[in-house]
Design a protein around this motif. Sequence first.
Motif, PDB file in Angstrom:
ATOM      1  N   PHE A  25     -34.756   4.419   0.493  1.00  0.00           N
ATOM      2  CA  PHE A  25     -35.469   3.594  -0.464  1.00  0.00           C
ATOM      3  C   PHE A  25     -36.959   3.878  -0.399  1.00  0.00           C
ATOM      4  O   PHE A  25     -37.556   3.904   0.673  1.00  0.00           O
ATOM      5  CB  PHE A  25     -35.225   2.108  -0.169  1.00  0.00           C
ATOM      6  N   GLY A  26     -37.581   4.106  -1.579  1.00  0.00           N
ATOM      7  CA  GLY A  26     -39.016   4.347  -1.635  1.00  0.00           C
ATOM      8  C   GLY A  26     -39.378   5.091  -2.906  1.00  0.00           C
ATOM      9  O   GLY A  26     -38.506   5.531  -3.661  1.00  0.00           O
ATOM     10  N   PRO A  27     -40.686   5.274  -3.183  1.00  0.00           N
ATOM     11  CA  PRO A  27     -41.134   5.911  -4.417  1.00  0.00           C
ATOM     12  C   PRO A  27     -40.520   7.288  -4.651  1.00  0.00           C
ATOM     13  O   PRO A  27     -40.274   7.673  -5.785  1.00  0.00           O
ATOM     14  CB  PRO A  27     -42.652   6.013  -4.230  1.00  0.00           C
ATOM     15  N   ASN A  28     -40.262   8.047  -3.611  1.00  0.00           N
ATOM     16  CA  ASN A  28     -39.679   9.372  -3.771  1.00  0.00           C
ATOM     17  C   ASN A  28     -38.395   9.526  -2.978  1.00  0.00           C
ATOM     18  O   ASN A  28     -38.051  10.624  -2.532  1.00  0.00           O
ATOM     19  CB  ASN A  28     -40.695  10.442  -3.352  1.00  0.00           C
ATOM     20  N   LYS A  29     -37.675   8.428  -2.785  1.00  0.00           N
ATOM     21  CA  LYS A  29     -36.404   8.446  -2.071  1.00  0.00           C
ATOM     22  C   LYS A  29     -35.248   8.369  -3.072  1.00  0.00           C
ATOM     23  O   LYS A  29     -35.435   8.449  -4.269  1.00  0.00           O
ATOM     24  CB  LYS A  29     -36.344   7.283  -1.073  1.00  0.00           C
ATOM     25  N   ALA A  30     -34.032   8.197  -2.544  1.00  0.00           N
ATOM     26  CA  ALA A  30     -32.850   8.186  -3.404  1.00  0.00           C
ATOM     27  C   ALA A  30     -32.847   7.004  -4.366  1.00  0.00           C
ATOM     28  O   ALA A  30     -32.419   7.127  -5.520  1.00  0.00           O
ATOM     29  CB  ALA A  30     -31.592   8.176  -2.546  1.00  0.00           C
ATOM     30  N   TYR A  31     -33.352   5.850  -3.909  1.00  0.00           N
ATOM     31  CA  TYR A  31     -33.342   4.642  -4.733  1.00  0.00           C
ATOM     32  C   TYR A  31     -34.726   4.001  -4.714  1.00  0.00           C
ATOM     33  O   TYR A  31     -35.425   4.031  -3.695  1.00  0.00           O
ATOM     34  CB  TYR A  31     -32.312   3.630  -4.224  1.00  0.00           C
ATOM     35  N   PHE A  32     -35.089   3.399  -5.854  1.00  0.00           N
ATOM     36  CA  PHE A  32     -36.381   2.710  -5.912  1.00  0.00           C
ATOM     37  C   PHE A  32     -36.346   1.676  -7.033  1.00  0.00           C
ATOM     38  O   PHE A  32     -35.748   1.894  -8.085  1.00  0.00           O
ATOM     39  CB  PHE A  32     -37.515   3.713  -6.161  1.00  0.00           C
ATOM     40  N   ILE A  33     -36.977   0.529  -6.797  1.00  0.00           N
ATOM     41  CA  ILE A  33     -37.107  -0.536  -7.796  1.00  0.00           C
ATOM     42  C   ILE A  33     -38.583  -0.898  -7.895  1.00  0.00           C
ATOM     43  O   ILE A  33     -39.251  -1.054  -6.864  1.00  0.00           O
ATOM     44  CB  ILE A  33     -36.287  -1.782  -7.406  1.00  0.00           C
ATOM     45  N   GLN A  34     -39.095  -1.058  -9.110  1.00  0.00           N
ATOM     46  CA  GLN A  34     -40.500  -1.424  -9.264  1.00  0.00           C
ATOM     47  C   GLN A  34     -40.705  -2.266 -10.513  1.00  0.00           C
ATOM     48  O   GLN A  34     -39.972  -2.152 -11.504  1.00  0.00           O
ATOM     49  CB  GLN A  34     -41.391  -0.183  -9.309  1.00  0.00           C
ATOM     50  N   PHE A  35     -41.696  -3.125 -10.456  1.00  0.00           N
ATOM     51  CA  PHE A  35     -42.133  -3.935 -11.594  1.00  0.00           C
ATOM     52  C   PHE A  35     -42.908  -3.050 -12.559  1.00  0.00           C
ATOM     53  O   PHE A  35     -43.637  -2.140 -12.139  1.00  0.00           O
ATOM     54  CB  PHE A  35     -43.003  -5.077 -11.083  1.00  0.00           C
ATOM     55  N   THR A  36     -42.770  -3.303 -13.851  1.00  0.00           N
ATOM     56  CA  THR A  36     -43.485  -2.510 -14.845  1.00  0.00           C
ATOM     57  C   THR A  36     -43.962  -3.399 -15.983  1.00  0.00           C
ATOM     58  O   THR A  36     -43.304  -4.385 -16.336  1.00  0.00           O
ATOM     59  CB  THR A  36     -42.586  -1.392 -15.404  1.00  0.00           C
ATOM     60  N   MET A  37     -45.113  -3.067 -16.556  1.00  0.00           N
ATOM     61  CA  MET A  37     -45.617  -3.788 -17.721  1.00  0.00           C
ATOM     62  C   MET A  37     -46.429  -2.832 -18.581  1.00  0.00           C
ATOM     63  O   MET A  37     -47.031  -1.875 -18.079  1.00  0.00           O
ATOM     64  CB  MET A  37     -46.456  -4.995 -17.318  1.00  0.00           C
ATOM     65  N   GLY A  38     -46.411  -3.081 -19.903  1.00  0.00           N
ATOM     66  CA  GLY A  38     -47.141  -2.201 -20.793  1.00  0.00           C
ATOM     67  C   GLY A  38     -47.626  -2.909 -22.037  1.00  0.00           C
ATOM     68  O   GLY A  38     -47.065  -3.927 -22.459  1.00  0.00           O
ATOM     69  N   VAL A  39     -48.683  -2.360 -22.629  1.00  0.00           N
ATOM     70  CA  VAL A  39     -49.229  -2.865 -23.893  1.00  0.00           C
ATOM     71  C   VAL A  39     -49.418  -1.676 -24.826  1.00  0.00           C
ATOM     72  O   VAL A  39     -49.688  -0.561 -24.394  1.00  0.00           O
ATOM     73  CB  VAL A  39     -50.562  -3.610 -23.700  1.00  0.00           C
ATOM     74  N   GLY A  40     -49.247  -1.925 -26.130  1.00  0.00           N
ATOM     75  CA  GLY A  40     -49.396  -0.844 -27.088  1.00  0.00           C
ATOM     76  C   GLY A  40     -49.790  -1.357 -28.457  1.00  0.00           C
ATOM     77  O   GLY A  40     -49.959  -2.562 -28.679  1.00  0.00           O
ATOM     78  N   THR A  41     -49.902  -0.414 -29.400  1.00  0.00           N
ATOM     79  CA  THR A  41     -50.270  -0.749 -30.764  1.00  0.00           C
ATOM     80  C   THR A  41     -49.589   0.225 -31.710  1.00  0.00           C
ATOM     81  O   THR A  41     -49.185   1.325 -31.305  1.00  0.00           O
ATOM     82  CB  THR A  41     -51.797  -0.701 -30.955  1.00  0.00           C
ATOM     83  N   LEU A  42     -49.452  -0.170 -32.977  1.00  0.00           N
ATOM     84  CA  LEU A  42     -48.858   0.716 -33.975  1.00  0.00           C
ATOM     85  C   LEU A  42     -49.793   1.877 -34.295  1.00  0.00           C
ATOM     86  O   LEU A  42     -51.010   1.753 -34.219  1.00  0.00           O
ATOM     87  CB  LEU A  42     -48.565  -0.054 -35.261  1.00  0.00           C
ATOM     88  N   VAL A  43     -49.180   3.007 -34.666  1.00  0.00           N
ATOM     89  CA  VAL A  43     -49.948   4.187 -35.083  1.00  0.00           C
ATOM     90  C   VAL A  43     -49.291   4.765 -36.327  1.00  0.00           C
ATOM     91  O   VAL A  43     -48.072   4.988 -36.354  1.00  0.00           O
ATOM     92  CB  VAL A  43     -49.995   5.254 -33.975  1.00  0.00           C
ATOM     93  N   GLY A  44     -50.076   4.990 -37.366  1.00  0.00           N
ATOM     94  CA  GLY A  44     -49.531   5.593 -38.573  1.00  0.00           C
ATOM     95  C   GLY A  44     -49.549   4.638 -39.746  1.00  0.00           C
ATOM     96  O   GLY A  44     -49.956   3.478 -39.637  1.00  0.00           O
ATOM     97  N   THR A  45     -49.086   5.112 -40.878  1.00  0.00           N
ATOM     98  CA  THR A  45     -49.102   4.341 -42.113  1.00  0.00           C
ATOM     99  C   THR A  45     -47.707   3.848 -42.454  1.00  0.00           C
ATOM    100  O   THR A  45     -46.753   4.626 -42.443  1.00  0.00           O
ATOM    101  CB  THR A  45     -49.634   5.206 -43.275  1.00  0.00           C
ATOM    102  N   GLY A  46     -47.582   2.573 -42.706  1.00  0.00           N
ATOM    103  CA  GLY A  46     -46.298   2.011 -43.107  1.00  0.00           C
ATOM    104  C   GLY A  46     -46.014   2.266 -44.573  1.00  0.00           C
ATOM    105  O   GLY A  46     -46.801   2.882 -45.294  1.00  0.00           O
ATOM    106  N   ALA A  47     -44.884   1.791 -45.030  1.00  0.00           N
ATOM    107  CA  ALA A  47     -44.492   1.984 -46.426  1.00  0.00           C
ATOM    108  C   ALA A  47     -45.410   1.175 -47.345  1.00  0.00           C
ATOM    109  O   ALA A  47     -45.940   0.139 -46.955  1.00  0.00           O
ATOM    110  CB  ALA A  47     -43.043   1.561 -46.613  1.00  0.00           C
ATOM    111  N   PRO A  48     -45.619   1.632 -48.597  1.00  0.00           N
ATOM    112  CA  PRO A  48     -46.453   0.865 -49.541  1.00  0.00           C
ATOM    113  C   PRO A  48     -45.784  -0.458 -49.914  1.00  0.00           C
ATOM    114  O   PRO A  48     -44.571  -0.609 -49.848  1.00  0.00           O
ATOM    115  CB  PRO A  48     -46.542   1.805 -50.753  1.00  0.00           C
ATOM    116  N   GLY A  49     -46.611  -1.431 -50.289  1.00  0.00           N
ATOM    117  CA  GLY A  49     -46.086  -2.723 -50.703  1.00  0.00           C
ATOM    118  C   GLY A  49     -46.465  -3.858 -49.783  1.00  0.00           C
ATOM    119  O   GLY A  49     -46.541  -5.002 -50.199  1.00  0.00           O
TER     120      GLY A  49
END
Length: 228
Positions: A25-49
């Motif tokens: 068990f560990g970051p580069n071992k056979a098994y690993f568990i970790q908490f994760t979180m992320g933030v993002g935003t849209l990119v590009g143009t949506g459909a007209p209307g």
Amino acid sequence: MILHRVGAQDILLDQKPDEGLKNQFGPNKAYFIQFTMGVGTLVGTGAPGLSYNDLRSNDLKIGVKFKRKISGLVSFLLEPEYHYAAYNINQGSPKITDTLFWASNAANHQKERFGTEGILLNGYFRFNFDPKRGNFMGYYLDLGAGANFVLDREYLAIDKEQNRSVLRSSFSNIPYMNTLSYDLTAKIGINWVAVVFSYRLTSLFKSEYHIAEPAAYTVGVEINPYSH
């Protein structure tokens, strides 16, 4: 002299009990568990209307990664997450939401958005670029796909009244959005930080309501803190 060497050997053996069990068990071992979180935003143009404000359309994910190492270069990850997405609607020209929720030809608001809240399940293959990295997550590329199950669908409008009070109008569990959607994701990471690119494969809205889709692309940053 012999007694001294035997005694020293006994102490060394006592200080190293069952080290092999920890190596799985560990970051580069056979098994690993970790908490994760992320933030993002849209990119590009949506459909007209219906015009969406990409930079003000937020994407938030909080979850847990379960990793199974296949080799020094390849691992498989399963990632269940809580997922919230907000699609901010630009104001100005008449919008389909004016008649969906307000029975009016034009209604501008201080803020207006669609939102979804649900569970996102992703599966990835991770490709590491430095197999001899030691106790360090290294440089890696994640490629995978996911399914997003929407638990709640919301429409929200915020208006400022003449007396400076704020009026929030919210419609929950609205029928216009699909319950299940799919996406493809790529992540480029250095240790505990990754840049994330996602592409939504399916429609956000049900086709019979003719609501314009927001951009299908999302870009963001993911943080994966861990301790040794």
